[in-house]
Structure formats: structure tokens, C-alpha cells
Design an enzyme around this catalytic site. Sequence first.
Site, PDB file in Angstrom:
ATOM      1  N   GLY A  85       0.968  -1.178  -0.022  1.00 43.92           N
ATOM      2  CA  GLY A  85      -0.044   0.116  -0.036  1.00 43.92           C
ATOM      3  C   GLY A  85       0.865   1.390   0.034  1.00 43.92           C
ATOM      4  O   GLY A  85       1.991   1.249   0.466  1.00 43.92           O
ATOM      5  N   ASN A 133      -9.527  10.749   7.360  1.00 43.69           N
ATOM      6  CA  ASN A 133      -8.565  11.482   7.949  1.00 43.69           C
ATOM      7  C   ASN A 133      -8.313  12.547   6.840  1.00 43.69           C
ATOM      8  O   ASN A 133      -8.199  12.350   5.617  1.00 43.69           O
ATOM      9  CB  ASN A 133      -7.242  10.583   7.955  1.00 43.69           C
ATOM     10  CG  ASN A 133      -6.108  10.894   8.927  1.00 43.69           C
ATOM     11  OD1 ASN A 133      -6.488  11.826   9.588  1.00 43.69           O
ATOM     12  ND2 ASN A 133      -4.974  10.258   8.775  1.00 43.69           N
ATOM     13  N   TYR A 146      -6.506   7.664  -0.085  1.00 49.50           N
ATOM     14  CA  TYR A 146      -6.124   6.699   0.743  1.00 49.50           C
ATOM     15  C   TYR A 146      -7.267   5.975   1.518  1.00 49.50           C
ATOM     16  O   TYR A 146      -7.536   4.961   1.494  1.00 49.50           O
ATOM     17  CB  TYR A 146      -5.017   7.058   1.958  1.00 49.50           C
ATOM     18  CG  TYR A 146      -4.569   6.096   2.715  1.00 49.50           C
ATOM     19  CD1 TYR A 146      -3.587   5.180   2.048  1.00 49.50           C
ATOM     20  CD2 TYR A 146      -4.825   5.940   3.830  1.00 49.50           C
ATOM     21  CE1 TYR A 146      -2.885   4.242   3.034  1.00 49.50           C
ATOM     22  CE2 TYR A 146      -4.108   5.024   4.891  1.00 49.50           C
ATOM     23  CZ  TYR A 146      -3.280   4.126   4.314  1.00 49.50           C
ATOM     24  OH  TYR A 146      -2.624   3.038   4.942  1.00 49.50           O
TER      25      TYR A 146
HETATM   26  P1  NAD Z   1       5.817   0.357   3.686  1.00 50.33           P
HETATM   27  O1  NAD Z   1       5.854   1.837   2.742  1.00 50.33           O
HETATM   28  O2  NAD Z   1       6.902   0.265   4.552  1.00 50.33           O
HETATM   29  O3  NAD Z   1       5.610  -0.906   3.060  1.00 50.33           O
HETATM   30  C1  NAD Z   1       4.763  -1.036   1.753  1.00 50.33           C
HETATM   31  C2  NAD Z   1       5.530  -1.790   0.797  1.00 50.33           C
HETATM   32  O4  NAD Z   1       4.514  -1.940  -0.420  1.00 50.33           O
HETATM   33  C3  NAD Z   1       6.882  -1.468   0.499  1.00 50.33           C
HETATM   34  O5  NAD Z   1       7.710  -2.635   0.641  1.00 50.33           O
HETATM   35  C4  NAD Z   1       6.448  -1.349  -1.053  1.00 50.33           C
HETATM   36  O6  NAD Z   1       7.439  -1.398  -2.121  1.00 50.33           O
HETATM   37  C5  NAD Z   1       5.347  -2.168  -1.574  1.00 50.33           C
HETATM   38  N1  NAD Z   1       4.633  -1.652  -2.496  1.00 50.33           N
HETATM   39  C6  NAD Z   1       4.170  -0.378  -2.845  1.00 50.33           C
HETATM   40  N2  NAD Z   1       3.679  -0.414  -4.103  1.00 50.33           N
HETATM   41  C7  NAD Z   1       3.577  -1.585  -4.835  1.00 50.33           C
HETATM   42  C8  NAD Z   1       3.317  -2.222  -5.753  1.00 50.33           C
HETATM   43  N3  NAD Z   1       2.726  -1.453  -6.952  1.00 50.33           N
HETATM   44  N4  NAD Z   1       3.702  -3.721  -6.068  1.00 50.33           N
HETATM   45  C9  NAD Z   1       4.157  -4.171  -5.054  1.00 50.33           C
HETATM   46  N5  NAD Z   1       4.690  -3.696  -3.853  1.00 50.33           N
HETATM   47  C10 NAD Z   1       4.338  -2.507  -3.622  1.00 50.33           C
HETATM   48  O7  NAD Z   1       4.400   0.744   4.636  1.00 50.33           O
HETATM   49  P2  NAD Z   1       3.593  -0.153   5.736  1.00 50.33           P
HETATM   50  O8  NAD Z   1       3.877   0.865   6.853  1.00 50.33           O
HETATM   51  O9  NAD Z   1       4.820  -1.404   6.098  1.00 50.33           O
HETATM   52  O10 NAD Z   1       2.444  -0.427   5.352  1.00 50.33           O
HETATM   53  C11 NAD Z   1       2.062  -1.651   4.889  1.00 50.33           C
HETATM   54  C12 NAD Z   1       0.404  -1.786   4.829  1.00 50.33           C
HETATM   55  O11 NAD Z   1      -0.286  -1.474   5.902  1.00 50.33           O
HETATM   56  C13 NAD Z   1       0.133  -0.678   3.596  1.00 50.33           C
HETATM   57  O12 NAD Z   1      -1.285  -1.177   3.055  1.00 50.33           O
HETATM   58  C14 NAD Z   1      -0.551   0.458   4.536  1.00 50.33           C
HETATM   59  O13 NAD Z   1      -1.321   1.258   4.071  1.00 50.33           O
HETATM   60  C15 NAD Z   1      -1.116  -0.154   5.741  1.00 50.33           C
HETATM   61  N6  NAD Z   1      -1.012   0.567   7.142  1.00 50.33           N
HETATM   62  C16 NAD Z   1       0.185   0.786   7.659  1.00 50.33           C
HETATM   63  C17 NAD Z   1      -0.108   1.748   8.837  1.00 50.33           C
HETATM   64  C18 NAD Z   1       1.114   2.378   9.636  1.00 50.33           C
HETATM   65  O14 NAD Z   1       0.637   3.042  10.776  1.00 50.33           O
HETATM   66  N7  NAD Z   1       2.297   1.961   9.273  1.00 50.33           N
HETATM   67  C19 NAD Z   1      -1.649   1.936   9.302  1.00 50.33           C
HETATM   68  C20 NAD Z   1      -2.463   1.632   8.684  1.00 50.33           C
HETATM   69  C21 NAD Z   1      -2.313   0.926   7.574  1.00 50.33           C
END
Ligand code: NAD
Length: 450
Positions: free
Chosen positions: A292, A350, A356
Amino acid sequence: MADRYQELTLNPLGRTIAKRAGLPTPPRLRRYEPGQALVEGPVLVGGAPGGRVEAPIADVLHAAGVDVRTPSEAGDERFGALVFDATGIGSSDELRHLYEFFHPVARSLGPGGRVIVIGTPPEDCRRPREAIAQRALEGFERSFAKEIVGGATAQLVYVAEGAEAAGESTLRFLLSAKSAYVSGQVVRVRPPADGDESAPEDWERPLAGRVAVVTGASRGIGEAITRVLARDGAHVVALDVPAQGEALSGVVNRFGGEAVQLDITASDAPQELAEHLRERHDGVDVVVHNAGITRDKTLARMDESRWSSVLAVNLTSQERINDALLGKRGVLRRGGRIVSVSSVSGIAGNRGQTNYAASKAGIIGMVQALAPTLVRQAGTINAVAPGFIETEMTGAMPLLTREGGRRINSMSQGGLPVDVAETIAWFASAGSGGVNGQVVRVDGQSMLGA
Ligand code: NAD
């Protein structure tokens, strides 16, 4: 990024100052380690007269080696958990059984203790009075979750008739340290579809022999999901964009499995992934849609590419992959599990995240829309909705926004990627066939949203 405020308040002087100033004192949360006892301390089990689940629960707990007590045996000890069968409650005046069970022991819950209330799904109740009383359990549980301290959690599990035996994986997850950052949630358990199992052979390795795909696996939450699913016995196909190739290889070197470099938004990505899974593994058991991105701006300032890229990565690509997995030549095996990562933003909204939040609310829609399809294949689809999780993404936030995000929940701290991963592993477990179409927040009971 380290939570310096929490570190400060974990030492006695800092704690005293914070308490005097009326500031939060975030507890250290107990997290799961293999071989750890399911619960720390005895578990008090009780129920309203006529309940259906008290006896099966006591059996499960005994079998898991837990020291089970009844209210008449309760002394002045500290309990690891309080479990109450409310399925016998048929009218609002009978809600007093909740008060009678919990009031005397409300202060006897140990640090990191667990409260679990079990009810009947209100929509299944034949009589309006019963449905009303069962619905009332939500208000009780969500409020009690906000009152208990020291990293304790409270949950409500609605167990449908006939699903009593299917609740074990949920009970184990919610009692254990795996659910450290999950609180104030409502989960429904229904009888699993024919052909789905209700218990894995080994609770320490519930994914033994299964193949799992994790998107966005090279870092953050995706890396933690890969590690936890591998720990639970799965062979993980770790997927990320080619630009993350090196980090992805590192993940596979550490946790086993195999790396697939693929941009999930590419037009042929779903077919390529399906072909890979068919050729290498003759199918797949678990698919975790984790990849994401965020491209925040208020709507008035948002250029079109920010809008379309977020929707494409976070939602449309998942739908297309699901089509390829579930279609006529689909590769998702019977008993398959799809788990998607939504967000609290998709529930509460948000500022600066119309794109998003739309994508993440769409995921909730996807889970609800596809749940009946999955049942026909004896499978499940569910979502986690993380709140503030300590990752590179949240580490890059401005200081005040980050501090605000950390404190506005019942735990007064951010969650860790492993907290999201453990929740996904519970959904993915061979024992969770009765859990379908659910959205569970991993947010320490955030004050945002319902
Ligand atoms: P992050 O940015 O560290 O990791 C996301 C990963 O997805 C990255 O490795 C990126 O390369 C990969 N990615 C992005 N686009 C891609 C594509 N087109 N094809 C394949 N891979 C792709 O983010 P995170 O914080 O680890 O978040 C992971 C998930 O959790 C996401 O869906 C995010 O929206 C969700 N999320 C995170 C939080 C938070 O607080 N960190 C809160 C709510 C939801």
C-alpha cells in the site's frame, strides 16, 4: 522509531512525574514468543444461566493447560483473563449478570490481562428482546476496554449457534500475547464451511504445509507478516516491486520462502502471479494483500496522479489479483484465506487522505462483498485495520502528528508491525474457518472512529 516518551515513563521517576502532570503512562505490552504460556495467571470463567459456550470454553482452556477458576473459587488472586459467556442473556434486565460477574473482579485483572465476553450475534436472535440485550454487550465491552489498565484488553466474540467448536482459534488469539495491540473489538464466529477445518494439527504451527503470498513484503508490516507466517509453518512467496529487490532478498534469506519481484499494478501482474503459483506450488492457500502507498494532500490540492496511484495500488490491484485467484482457473485452494490490510483511516476518515481512505474503505467493501464467494470455496476473506503502527511510514511524520497518533488510543502508544502480522496470522490459521467477512482493528482501541 523509538518511543522516547514511553521509555521515560517506564522508569519510576518519569512515571511519577507523568502521573502527577496527568499525562499518559504507556505500559510495556507483553508480546508473543514461541513456547510462551497462553495466559499469565489463572482464568476466571463464568456465564449467565442457560449459556451455550461456558462448558466448551472451559474444556478448551483445560486442554491448553490453563488454570481455570469459577467465580465461587475466586479469591484475591490476580487473573490472567476474565471470560464470560453471555449467550444465556435473553433480555435487558439479565444484563445484570455482566455486572455481577465483572464488578467484584474488575480490579483483579493482572498486567496485560484479557477480558472476553461471548455472545450470540444479535442478527441471529429470534426474539427482539434477546437481540437488544445481545447488542448491548458491545457498549459494555468497548467501555470496559477503556477502563482496564496495564496493557489489558477486552473483546466481544459473537459465536453463532453451531460454531462453539470453531471458536478455539479466536479464543486462543485473543487470550494470548499475540493480540497485544487489539482491544475493544467485536468478532463474529460462524460454523466453518463444509470442508474447512476447525482446528490445526499443531497450534504452534497452524500453517504447516501451506503456501502463502505476501505483497509489499520487503519491509515494514509486510516483512513482519512474512516472518510470522513463516514461523507458523508457511512457505512464503514474498512479493515486492523490483526496486525493492535487494531488501526483498534479505527478507527471504532471513525467513525462508521465495522472492517474486512484481509491480502489482502492472496489467499482466495478476496472471503472472497466478501462473507462478500454479507452476511452482500447484496453488496457494493464503494471500495477504499488504502492499500500500500514501500520497497525502487535501482534495483541493491533490493532483490526479496522487489520486489514481493510491487507488490503483491499494484497491484495484487487489481486486484484479482476487479475480485471477478465484476465477474459473483460479489457484486459491479450498480452505483458502485472503487477508487484506485496510486502515483506521478507511473507517474514521482522515484529513488529507481522501484517496487513501477511499481505497481502505473499499477494502472493507471488498471483504464484505466477497465473503459469500469464499464460503462457497470453503475459504475466508477478512481485513485488518491498523491504527498508528511504528514503521518508516509513521517515522517520517512531523513530531507533533506522530506524538498525537501514538497517544490517542487506550494503550497510549503506537503498535508494532508484529501486532498487525499476528492478527493476520490468526485470520490465516487453519483453525479460523469460522471467521469470515470480518474487519478487526489493530489500533490499541483508537479514539478515532467507532
Ligand atoms: P511501507 O511503505 O513500509 O511498505 C509497503 C510496501 O509495499 C513497500 O515494500 C512497497 O515497495 C510495497 N509496494 C508499494 N507499491 C507496490 C506495488 N505497486 N507492487 C508491489 N509492492 C508494492 O508501508 P507499511 O507501513 O509497512 O504499510 C503496509 C500496509 O499497512 C499498507 O497497506 C498500509 O497502507 C497499511 N497501514 C499502515 C499503517 C502504519 O501505521 N504504518 C497504518 C494503517 C495501515
